[in-house]
Enzyme design. Structure first.
Site, PDB file in Angstrom:
ATOM      1  N   TYR A  58       6.171  28.826 -60.160  1.00 23.45           N
ATOM      2  CA  TYR A  58       4.787  28.450 -59.846  1.00 23.45           C
ATOM      3  C   TYR A  58       4.546  28.634 -58.354  1.00 23.45           C
ATOM      4  O   TYR A  58       5.444  28.411 -57.557  1.00 23.45           O
ATOM      5  CB  TYR A  58       4.549  26.979 -60.221  1.00 23.45           C
ATOM      6  CG  TYR A  58       3.698  26.863 -61.454  1.00 23.45           C
ATOM      7  CD1 TYR A  58       2.321  26.816 -61.351  1.00 23.45           C
ATOM      8  CD2 TYR A  58       4.272  26.848 -62.707  1.00 23.45           C
ATOM      9  CE1 TYR A  58       1.533  26.744 -62.485  1.00 23.45           C
ATOM     10  CE2 TYR A  58       3.492  26.782 -63.849  1.00 23.45           C
ATOM     11  CZ  TYR A  58       2.114  26.739 -63.718  1.00 23.45           C
ATOM     12  OH  TYR A  58       1.329  26.682 -64.833  1.00 23.45           O
ATOM     13  N   GLU A  60       1.090  27.822 -56.724  1.00 24.36           N
ATOM     14  CA  GLU A  60      -0.341  27.548 -56.480  1.00 24.36           C
ATOM     15  C   GLU A  60      -0.641  27.576 -54.985  1.00 24.36           C
ATOM     16  O   GLU A  60       0.116  27.034 -54.191  1.00 24.36           O
ATOM     17  CB  GLU A  60      -0.710  26.171 -57.037  1.00 24.36           C
ATOM     18  CG  GLU A  60      -0.889  26.190 -58.532  1.00 24.36           C
ATOM     19  CD  GLU A  60      -1.251  24.822 -59.087  1.00 24.36           C
ATOM     20  OE1 GLU A  60      -1.419  23.871 -58.310  1.00 24.36           O
ATOM     21  OE2 GLU A  60      -1.349  24.718 -60.329  1.00 24.36           O
ATOM     22  N   ASP A 237     -18.247  46.383 -59.490  1.00 24.64           N
ATOM     23  CA  ASP A 237     -17.186  46.148 -60.465  1.00 24.64           C
ATOM     24  C   ASP A 237     -16.637  47.513 -60.845  1.00 24.64           C
ATOM     25  O   ASP A 237     -17.176  48.194 -61.704  1.00 24.64           O
ATOM     26  CB  ASP A 237     -17.745  45.419 -61.696  1.00 24.64           C
ATOM     27  CG  ASP A 237     -16.656  45.176 -62.740  1.00 24.64           C
ATOM     28  OD1 ASP A 237     -15.528  45.687 -62.547  1.00 24.64           O
ATOM     29  OD2 ASP A 237     -16.925  44.490 -63.736  1.00 24.64           O
ATOM     30  N   THR A 256     -10.056  45.732 -62.305  1.00 24.66           N
ATOM     31  CA  THR A 256      -8.834  45.438 -63.041  1.00 24.66           C
ATOM     32  C   THR A 256      -7.748  46.386 -62.542  1.00 24.66           C
ATOM     33  O   THR A 256      -8.031  47.477 -62.049  1.00 24.66           O
ATOM     34  CB  THR A 256      -9.022  45.660 -64.551  1.00 24.66           C
ATOM     35  OG1 THR A 256      -9.615  46.937 -64.737  1.00 24.66           O
ATOM     36  CG2 THR A 256      -9.907  44.607 -65.168  1.00 24.66           C
ATOM     37  N   LYS A 259      -6.190  49.653 -65.610  1.00 29.99           N
ATOM     38  CA  LYS A 259      -6.859  50.815 -66.209  1.00 29.99           C
ATOM     39  C   LYS A 259      -6.405  52.068 -65.461  1.00 29.99           C
ATOM     40  O   LYS A 259      -5.235  52.416 -65.558  1.00 29.99           O
ATOM     41  CB  LYS A 259      -8.367  50.595 -66.202  1.00 29.99           C
ATOM     42  CG  LYS A 259      -8.723  49.423 -67.117  1.00 29.99           C
ATOM     43  CD  LYS A 259     -10.188  49.143 -67.190  1.00 29.99           C
ATOM     44  CE  LYS A 259     -10.414  48.038 -68.217  1.00 29.99           C
ATOM     45  NZ  LYS A 259     -11.371  47.055 -67.812  1.00 29.99           N
ATOM     46  N   ARG A 265      -1.473  44.023 -66.030  1.00 28.47           N
ATOM     47  CA  ARG A 265      -2.784  43.451 -66.374  1.00 28.47           C
ATOM     48  C   ARG A 265      -3.125  42.392 -65.344  1.00 28.47           C
ATOM     49  O   ARG A 265      -2.380  41.440 -65.133  1.00 28.47           O
ATOM     50  CB  ARG A 265      -2.739  42.821 -67.768  1.00 28.47           C
ATOM     51  CG  ARG A 265      -2.384  43.794 -68.848  1.00 28.47           C
ATOM     52  CD  ARG A 265      -2.687  43.239 -70.206  1.00 28.47           C
ATOM     53  NE  ARG A 265      -4.069  43.465 -70.520  1.00 28.47           N
ATOM     54  CZ  ARG A 265      -4.517  44.551 -71.150  1.00 28.47           C
ATOM     55  NH1 ARG A 265      -3.694  45.492 -71.530  1.00 28.47           N
ATOM     56  NH2 ARG A 265      -5.796  44.690 -71.397  1.00 28.47           N
TER      57      ARG A 265
END
Ligand code: PLP
Length: 472
Positions: A58, A60, A237, A256, A259, A265
Site C-alpha cells: 500500500y 496512499e 480525453d 488510458t 490502448k 490498465r
C-alpha cells in the site's frame, strides 16, 4: 517441510481451472485477428513488472513534489533518494514506500518527458499516474474542477463520445449537467461553429474533446478558442490516441495507458497548470481512490520507457497508416465508411447498405458476430444517424494490435478482403422474437469456411508474442 502459510507452487498446480482458462484465452488471442481499437497486447516486460512484488504493498499519498523537476538519473540516485526518504518520508500514509516513491516519481517523469513540448518542458508538467483506469481519471477531473450540477459539454455518446463525457447512465451525466455536441449530419464531421454556438448558449465550465469512436483528431486550437471565449476549461480525453498532440493547448489531459500506449490498465492525468494539478491530485486521492496500484505504476514506467523508442514511434505511424489503408480498401470493395475516412487508428463501417431480400439492413451487432465466427474480432458501434446505443448500425475497427503483430500494406489488403467477403456474403433478415422483430443474418457455410482459412493463413504469417505463453 516448512510450517509457514505461503501457498507455494505454480498456478497449474494450485488452480488448474484458471490455468486452463488462461491457456484458452492466450490461444484465442493468438489465433484471432483482433481489431478492437482499445485493445493491444502489452510487452511481456510490462507484464513482468505488473505481477512483481510492488503488487503487495500500500502507498496512499504521493511522492515528494521535488521529484517532479528531477531528471530520471536524479530520481534513480539511490544514494540521494533513500536518505531523503528517511528524513522526509511523511507524505505517504504508509511506511515501507521508499522504492514505491522512486517508481512513481520515475513513471511521472517519464510521462512528463514524453508529453513535453517546446512551450512546456517536462519540469513544467504535473503528472498523476495513480488513476486506476480512464473512467475514474475523468471522474477525478470532474470532481476536482467542477461542482456537482455544473454544466459541461462533451461529444454525444451515439456519435463518438464516451460514457464519462455525459451519458445519462454514467456519473458524468447524472451529477453534472451534460450538454452534448455532435457531428454535422451531412459531412459527418465536427462543426466548430456549431459547437461554439452551443457553448455560447450554455456557458459550460468545461468542454471535453477527444473521443471513443470519432475517427479524427479534433482541431485543438478551435476548441481552445471556444473555451477561451466562454471561460471553460478545455479537457482533452486522449484515451485512444495518447502520444500525439496537445501539450500546451488543453488545460488538462487524461488518457488510458492500455490502448495505443501499450501499457498496463490505468490512466494518466497531465496538466501544465499548478492550480489544476493540486485539485486533480486531491481529487484522485483521497477524493476518488484509496491506495494506488504500485505494481501498475511500475509497469507503466516500463511502458513509458518503451514509448520513447524509435520502434514505438514507427509502430504508431504504421498503426495510423494501416487504419487509413484499411478504410480505403474496404471502401474500394464497396463498403461505406462512416464519417468518410480516418486520420487515427480506428474506423467505422456503416453496415446499413447491406440489406437482405426482405429489406432488413445488416446491424452492427450481427456484423460483429459474423466476423467473430470467422475469426476477426471487432465491436458494434453507433454511428451518425443511430438513435439508441443498443441498436448500432456500425462496426468499429482499429489497427493497434494487428500492427504490433507486424501487419503492413499487404496484410491489410488481405484483411480488407476477408472482412468484405464476410459482410458481403451475409444475408440479413428479420426474425420474429418473443417481444419484437430482431435482426439476424445467414452466411453461406462455404463462404465462411473460406474466410476462416484466410484468417488462419494471415494469422500464421505474422508475429505472435511467444513470451506471453504460446499454446502447444
Ligand atoms: N475515455 C475514452 C475516450 C475512452 O475511449 C475510454 C475507454 O474506452 C475511457 C475514457 C475509459 O477508460 P476505462 O475503460 O479504462 O475506464
Amino acid at each position: 517441510m516448512t510450517d509457514d502459510f505461503l501457498f507455494r507452487g505454480p498456478l497449474e498446480e494450485l488452480d488448474p481451472d484458471v490455468a486452463e482458462l488462461i491457456r484458452l484465452e492466450t490461444a484465442r488471442q493468438e489465433q484471432r485477428i483482433i481489431l478492437i481499437p482499445s485493445e493491444s497486447t502489452i510487452p511481456f516486460a510490462v507484464r513482468e513488472a505488473l505481477t512483481a512484488s510492488f503488487h503487495n504493498i500500500y502507498a496512499e499519498g504521493y511522492p515528494l513534489d521535488e521529484t517532479r523537476t528531477m531528471t530520471q538519473a536524479e530520481i534513480l540516485d539511490y544514494g540521494a533518494r533513500l536518505p531523503e526518504y528517511r528524513r522526509l518520508a511523511d507524505k505517504r500514509y504508509y511506511k515501507g514506500t521508499e522504492y514505491a516513491d522512486i517508481v512513481e516519481a520515475l513513471a511521472r517523469r517519464r510521462a512528463a518527458e514524453l508529453f513535453a513540448t517546446p512551450r512546456y518542458s517536462a519540469e513544467k508538467l504535473f503528472v498523476n499516474v495513480q488513476p486506476l483506469s480512464g473512467a475514474p481519471a475523468n471522474s477525478a477531473i470532474f470532481s476536482g474542477l467542477l461542482t456537482v450540477g455544473d454544466t459541461f459539454m462533451g461529444m454525444d455518446l451515439l456519435q463518438g463520445g464516451h460514457l464519462t463525457h455525459g451519458s445519462p447512465v454514467a456519473r458524468s451525466g447524472k451529477q453534472y449537467k451534460a450538454i452534448p455536441y455532435g457531428v454535422d449530419p451531412v459531412t459527418e464531421r465536427l462543426d466548430y461553429e456549431q459547437i461554439r454556438q452551443i457553448a455560447l448558449e450554455h456557458r459550460p465550465r468545461l468542454i471535453i474533446a477527444g473521443y471513443t469512436s470519432y475517427p479524427y483528431a479534433p482541431d485543438w486550437n478551435a476548441f481552445r478558442a471556444i473555451c477561451d471565449e466562454v471561460g471553460a476549461y478545455l479537457m482533452a480525453d486522449v484515451a485512444h490516441v495518447a502520444g500525439l498532440i496537445i501539450g500546451g493547448v488543453a488545460d488538462v489531459v487524461s488518457f488510458t495507458t492500455h490502448k495505443t500506449l501499450g501499457g498496463p490498465r490505468g490512466a494518466i492525468i497531465i496538466t501544465h497548470r499548478s492550480d489544476i494539478a493540486s485539485k486533480v491530485d486531491r481529487a484522485v486521492f483521497p477524493g476518488e481512490q484509496g491506495g494506488p496500484h504500485v505494481n501498475t505504476m511500475a509497469a507503466l514506467a516500463v511502458a513509458l520507457r518503451l514509448a520513447a523508442t524509435e520502434q514505438f514511434r514507427e509502430l504508431q505511424q504504421q498503426t495510423v497508416s494501416n487504419a487509413s489503408r484499411l478504410a480505403d480498401q474496404l471502401a474500394a470493395r464497396g463498403l461505406r465508411i462512416a464519417y468518410g475516412a480516418t486520420d487515427t487508428h480506428l474506423l467505422l463501417v456503416d453496415c446499413r447498405p447491406i440489406t437482405g431480400p426482405d429489406g432488413t439492413p445488416l446491424s452492427g451487432d450481427i456484423a460483429a458476430r459474423l466476423l467473430d465466427l470467422a475469426g476477426i474480432v471487432c465491436n458494434r458501434n453507433t454511428i451518425p444517424g443511430d438513435t439508441a446505443a443498443l441498436r448500432s448500425s456500425g462496426i468499429r475497427i482499429g489497427t493497434p494490435w494487428v500492427t504490433q503483430r507486424g501487419f503492413r500494406e499487404s496484410e491489410i489488403d488481405t484483411l480488407a478482403g476477408l472482412i468484405a467477403d464476410t459482410l458481403q456474403a451475409s444475408v440479413p433478415f428479420s426474425y420474429t422474437g418473443r417481444k419484437r422483430s430482431e435482426p439476424r443474418a445467414k452466411i453461406d457455410f462455404e463462404a465462411l469456411q473460406q474466410v476462416k482459412r484466410g484468417v488462419a493463413e494471415l494469422s500464421a504469417r505474422v508475429g505472435i508474442d511467444t513470451d506471453a505463453g504460446a499454446v502447444d
